[in-house]
Design an enzyme around this catalytic site. Structure first.
Site, PDB file in Angstrom:
ATOM      1  N   GLY A 139      -2.742  13.516  -1.771  1.00 42.26           N
ATOM      2  CA  GLY A 139      -1.802  14.608  -1.544  1.00 42.26           C
ATOM      3  C   GLY A 139      -0.447  14.149  -1.052  1.00 42.26           C
ATOM      4  O   GLY A 139      -0.219  12.977  -0.745  1.00 42.26           O
ATOM      5  N   GLY A 141       1.789  13.451   1.422  1.00 47.18           N
ATOM      6  CA  GLY A 141       1.802  13.208   2.861  1.00 47.18           C
ATOM      7  C   GLY A 141       3.185  13.140   3.460  1.00 47.18           C
ATOM      8  O   GLY A 141       3.338  13.208   4.689  1.00 47.18           O
ATOM      9  N   LYS A 162      11.449  14.579   0.170  1.00 44.32           N
ATOM     10  CA  LYS A 162      10.544  13.480   0.509  1.00 44.32           C
ATOM     11  C   LYS A 162      10.976  12.872   1.835  1.00 44.32           C
ATOM     12  O   LYS A 162      12.113  12.443   1.991  1.00 44.32           O
ATOM     13  CB  LYS A 162      10.551  12.412  -0.583  1.00 44.32           C
ATOM     14  CG  LYS A 162       9.529  11.305  -0.362  1.00 44.32           C
ATOM     15  CD  LYS A 162       9.416  10.407  -1.577  1.00 44.32           C
ATOM     16  CE  LYS A 162       8.312   9.375  -1.386  1.00 44.32           C
ATOM     17  NZ  LYS A 162       8.113   8.555  -2.599  1.00 44.32           N
ATOM     18  N   ASP A 174       3.374   9.610   9.889  1.00 42.38           N
ATOM     19  CA  ASP A 174       4.258  10.584  10.530  1.00 42.38           C
ATOM     20  C   ASP A 174       4.993  11.463   9.523  1.00 42.38           C
ATOM     21  O   ASP A 174       5.817  12.292   9.902  1.00 42.38           O
ATOM     22  CB  ASP A 174       5.270   9.875  11.433  1.00 42.38           C
ATOM     23  CG  ASP A 174       6.000   8.732  10.722  1.00 42.38           C
ATOM     24  OD1 ASP A 174       6.215   8.840   9.502  1.00 42.38           O
ATOM     25  OD2 ASP A 174       6.323   7.731  11.387  1.00 42.38           O
ATOM     26  N   GLY A 175       4.710  11.271   8.231  1.00 40.84           N
ATOM     27  CA  GLY A 175       5.345  12.108   7.224  1.00 40.84           C
ATOM     28  C   GLY A 175       6.800  11.777   6.963  1.00 40.84           C
ATOM     29  O   GLY A 175       7.491  12.537   6.284  1.00 40.84           O
ATOM     30  N   ARG A 232      14.179  15.480  -4.480  1.00 42.37           N
ATOM     31  CA  ARG A 232      13.717  15.094  -5.815  1.00 42.37           C
ATOM     32  C   ARG A 232      13.641  16.335  -6.708  1.00 42.37           C
ATOM     33  O   ARG A 232      13.304  17.427  -6.250  1.00 42.37           O
ATOM     34  CB  ARG A 232      12.348  14.413  -5.750  1.00 42.37           C
ATOM     35  CG  ARG A 232      12.296  13.264  -4.765  1.00 42.37           C
ATOM     36  CD  ARG A 232      11.115  12.351  -5.008  1.00 42.37           C
ATOM     37  NE  ARG A 232       9.814  13.027  -4.953  1.00 42.37           N
ATOM     38  CZ  ARG A 232       8.652  12.388  -5.080  1.00 42.37           C
ATOM     39  NH1 ARG A 232       8.636  11.081  -5.294  1.00 42.37           N
ATOM     40  NH2 ARG A 232       7.503  13.055  -5.010  1.00 42.37           N
ATOM     41  N   ARG A 239       0.757  15.459 -11.597  1.00 42.00           N
ATOM     42  CA  ARG A 239       0.448  14.109 -12.044  1.00 42.00           C
ATOM     43  C   ARG A 239      -1.026  14.032 -12.446  1.00 42.00           C
ATOM     44  O   ARG A 239      -1.788  14.985 -12.247  1.00 42.00           O
ATOM     45  CB  ARG A 239       0.802  13.090 -10.969  1.00 42.00           C
ATOM     46  CG  ARG A 239      -0.008  13.125  -9.710  1.00 42.00           C
ATOM     47  CD  ARG A 239       0.573  13.746  -8.445  1.00 42.00           C
ATOM     48  NE  ARG A 239       1.968  13.941  -8.227  1.00 42.00           N
ATOM     49  CZ  ARG A 239       2.771  13.136  -7.533  1.00 42.00           C
ATOM     50  NH1 ARG A 239       2.298  12.031  -6.999  1.00 42.00           N
ATOM     51  NH2 ARG A 239       4.020  13.452  -7.332  1.00 42.00           N
ATOM     52  N   ASP A 325      -2.335   8.679  -9.289  1.00 45.10           N
ATOM     53  CA  ASP A 325      -1.534   9.671  -8.577  1.00 45.10           C
ATOM     54  C   ASP A 325      -0.041   9.434  -8.739  1.00 45.10           C
ATOM     55  O   ASP A 325       0.767  10.238  -8.272  1.00 45.10           O
ATOM     56  CB  ASP A 325      -1.903   9.705  -7.083  1.00 45.10           C
ATOM     57  CG  ASP A 325      -1.820   8.336  -6.443  1.00 45.10           C
ATOM     58  OD1 ASP A 325      -2.631   7.473  -6.798  1.00 45.10           O
ATOM     59  OD2 ASP A 325      -0.940   8.126  -5.587  1.00 45.10           O
ATOM     60  N   ASP A 335       7.595   8.525  -8.349  1.00 42.20           N
ATOM     61  CA  ASP A 335       7.205   7.817  -7.123  1.00 42.20           C
ATOM     62  C   ASP A 335       7.646   6.352  -7.138  1.00 42.20           C
ATOM     63  O   ASP A 335       6.862   5.448  -7.435  1.00 42.20           O
ATOM     64  CB  ASP A 335       5.694   7.917  -6.892  1.00 42.20           C
ATOM     65  CG  ASP A 335       5.284   9.314  -6.460  1.00 42.20           C
ATOM     66  OD1 ASP A 335       6.163  10.083  -6.038  1.00 42.20           O
ATOM     67  OD2 ASP A 335       4.090   9.639  -6.542  1.00 42.20           O
TER      68      ASP A 335
END
Length: 659
Positions: A139, A141, A162, A174-175, A232, A239, A325, A335
């Site tokens: 997922g 994150g 992002k 921590d994202g 983005r 995906r 992914d 990505d």
């Protein structure tokens, strides 16, 4: 405290207040003379969240998300956001006008401190096979969906942030993203688009005074780095791994998708319906039944993926982490992590320093993408007959070969397809490998070679092209430096013994990395006694042989006496298929280091070059700091030494590693 526009009702404006994830409303009198900007008029439809199930709990912390494709989550604000760079063409896909990119409110939105009025923020749930092993739920994150809409041209685009903070899929992280990785993703997204390679886009890169702890060398030496956010943009970020949430327990890893089991099976049909109807509308319209639509959609995904990886190979791009992914269902590059472009041509090049076994090396990208398509097939086969899907997958190799050789003929300026063209290309690549020649510059300079004219064998351009090619070749010292092992001779001897006597123990000890060092030593020893003078003589002989064959081949398409317009057209075709500029790691690293000191001018220069990769001349000296950023940029001297952007890497950069 951030105040942001939520909606307008007559003369009243309702703003939402975002403070550390807590949202409240205040009312404020509107200024009657204020001109509405394109930012005020962004009206997201949020079709993805309406068509697919959403987990609305917003429960704090990471968790398994069952029966849902998205989870609602709020962005976490940052301190003092600063604009590093933005792409007006990318933001224009959402109908954000160029004049409004200077609106100070936009920086807050692009930092996650504010939201467009119609935004509903959520994180996408997906799974993935990572380095060949099923990892279960992954997922977004670090990524938040902001919304999707049809633009003024009727095209649907989705926007994400992002690095905007924690989501239910952040696990132990921590994202956040930091400045160095965000600059790399921002630049690559735009560079690939302008190279003509299908890709997601990046609208902006915004950094801040908020900091997170990072251990760059994995050595325990933690440092504080700036929280940075990239926006983005793509038609969709679905995906292959999006469909793997339905995977049953994996026999090797014991993990399953969060929506495995019959109870969640209707959701797969719903996802396939949504995907086909919105992103493959021609197939949706032409096929009258569910099975036909899914099978034809899969066939198109196979074709799009083959086209994508063919474009990668032709520009020398290495993705680095081709997990399921990280594979777009629209055939987009997605990505950007430890990616890289080839400098010296090496088919075994591994751009990701963490890829010890070389699974995602340059030459393996086509077969890995096919492997990933097989994993997607397994998920689609839960709904439609597997044999019909497989009949499309077997066409992948032919698709790839067709797209690859078509592009390579254009790069070589060949008008027709002749029997020996594939061998001519393979011999070129082998000559580049033997001589350690720069991939991008080799192809670019070949357009300078003129076919024979007027029946004369003397070709004055041949000597110039040969001189350039020899200057692009690696010296013996450069090759020794690149292949010098990172472990001692004694350790290498032990690795060699284990490889011969007990390979199982070697694998247990991290054999992939050790074997890579052993292969490097073998190549290193080949160059141990080679001098630069001796290598240059061998290189000259190799290039004489290949150039002679190439000139002979050009005579077929451009016989003596051919009209000059055709010769000019040949050079135009070659120069529009062979970039002059690519994002080289050492150039990006220089821009990153300056940005970390608060000077974003070099990042913006690289963006400008990335937007014009095929141009012979780009005015870099006229670039000034963008007043919107608020950064204390100090532009370099008016005359920028442009050669550094186009030459092969200096010795100091040859051992640079990206993980």
């Amino acid at each position: 405290v951030i105040l942001l526009l939520n909606r307008t009702d007559g003369g009243m404006v309702v703003w939402r207040r975002v403070t550390s994830g807590v949202t409240s409303c205040v009312t404020k009198l509107a200024q009657p003379t204020r001109t509405m900007s394109s930012i005020d008029n962004i009206n997201f439809e949020n079709l993805a969240l309406k068509a697919l199930p959403v987990d609305k709990s917003k429960t704090a912390g990471s968790r398994r998300v069952e029966g849902a494709c998205f989870s609602l989550a709020d962005p976490t604000p940052v301190d003092s956001p600063q604009l590093v760079a933005l792409s007006q063409p990318a933001l224009g896909l959402l109908d954000i006008a160029p004049a409004d990119t200077h609106d100070p409110r936009l920086v807050d939105i692009l930092a996650g401190n504010a939201l467009f009025p119609s935004s509903v923020t959520a994180a996408h749930c997906y799974c993935g096979h990572q380095f060949g092993h099923f990892s279960g739920q992954l997922g977004d994150g670090t990524v938040l969906y902001l919304g999707d809409k049809r633009n003024s041209s009727g095209q649907r685009y989705e926007m994400q942030l992002k690095g905007a903070g924690k989501t239910p899929f952040s696990r132990n992280s921590d994202g956040r993203k930091v400045l160095r990785s965000s600059i790399r993703e921002f630049l690559a997204s735009e560079a690939m688009h302008h190279l003509g390679v299908p890709t997601t886009r990046a609208g902006s890169c915004v950094t801040s005074e908020s900091r997170v702890v990072r251990d760059i060398e994995y050595s325990g030496n933690n440092i504080l780095e700036r929280c940075t956010i990239v926006s983005r943009i793509a038609p969709t970020f679905l995906r292959f791994g999006s469909f793997e949430i339905f995977k049953s327990e994996d026999g090797e890893t014991g993990r399953d998708g969060p929506s495995s089991g019959e109870v969640h099976r209707p959701l797969l049909g719903r996802m396939l319906h949504y995907t086909c109807q919105n992103f493959f509308p021609e197939i949706w319209a032409s096929q009258g039944d569910r099975v036909g639509r899914v099978c034809e959609m899969y066939a198109e995904i196979v074709r799009l993926t083959a086209f994508l990886v063919a474009q990668w190979q032709c520009v020398g791009f290495c993705h680095g982490v081709l997990n399921t992914d990280n594979m777009s269902i629209l055939g987009l590059t997605i990505d950007y992590g430890p990616y890289g472009f080839l400098d010296r041509y090496d088919p075994d090049h591994i751009c990701n320093g963490s890829d010890d076994g070389g699974r995602y090396s340059y030459k393996k990208q086509p077969e890995i993408c096919k492997w990933n398509l097989r994993k997607l097939l397994e998920m689609f086969a839960l709904e439609v007959p597997e044999e019909r899907l497989y009949s499309s997958l077997v066409k992948y190799d032919d698709y790839f070969a067709e797209y690859y050789h078509r592009k390579m003929r254009a790069k070589l300026g060949l008008l027709t397809e002749e029997e020996g063209d594939k061998e001519l290309l393979s011999s070129l690549l082998e000559t580049m490998r033997k001589t350690g020649c720069d991939f991008t510059n080799t192809f670019r300079c070949l357009s300078r070679l003129q076919p024979r004219s007027g029946g004369h064998l003397h070709n004055p351009s041949l000597a110039e092209v040969k001189r350039l090619l020899l200057s692009y070749c690696s010296t013996a010292e450069e090759l020794r430096l690149q292949f010098k092992p990172r472990i001692s001779q004694r350790e290498l001897q032990m690795v060699n013994q284990l490889a011969e006597t007990n390979p199982m123990i070697l694998q247990f000890m991290g054999g992939g990395k050790l074997l890579k060092e052993l292969r490097k030593m073998e190549i290193y020893e080949q160059y141990a006694d080679v001098t630069d003078e001796g290598k240059r003589a061998e290189d000259a002989s190799e290039w004489d042989t290949w150039l002679s064959r190439y000139v002979d081949r050009l005579d077929t398409d451009y016989p003596p006496g051919v009209a000059q317009p055709l010769l000019h057209r040949r050079r135009e075709i070659m120069d529009s298929n062979n970039p002059k500029f690519i994002l080289r790691n050492h150039v990006m690293q220089s821009a990153i280091e300056k940005a970390e000191d608060g000077n974003f001018t070099e990042v913006r220069r690289l963006l400008l070059l990335s937007e014009n990769p095929y141009s012979e001349s780009v005015d870099l000296g006229s670039l000034h700091a963008d007043t919107l950023s608020g950064a204390q940029d100090q532009p370099d001297a008016p005359q920028v030494a442009a050669d550094k952007y186009f030459c092969k890497p200096p010795m100091s950069a040859l051992q640079m590693v990206v993980t």
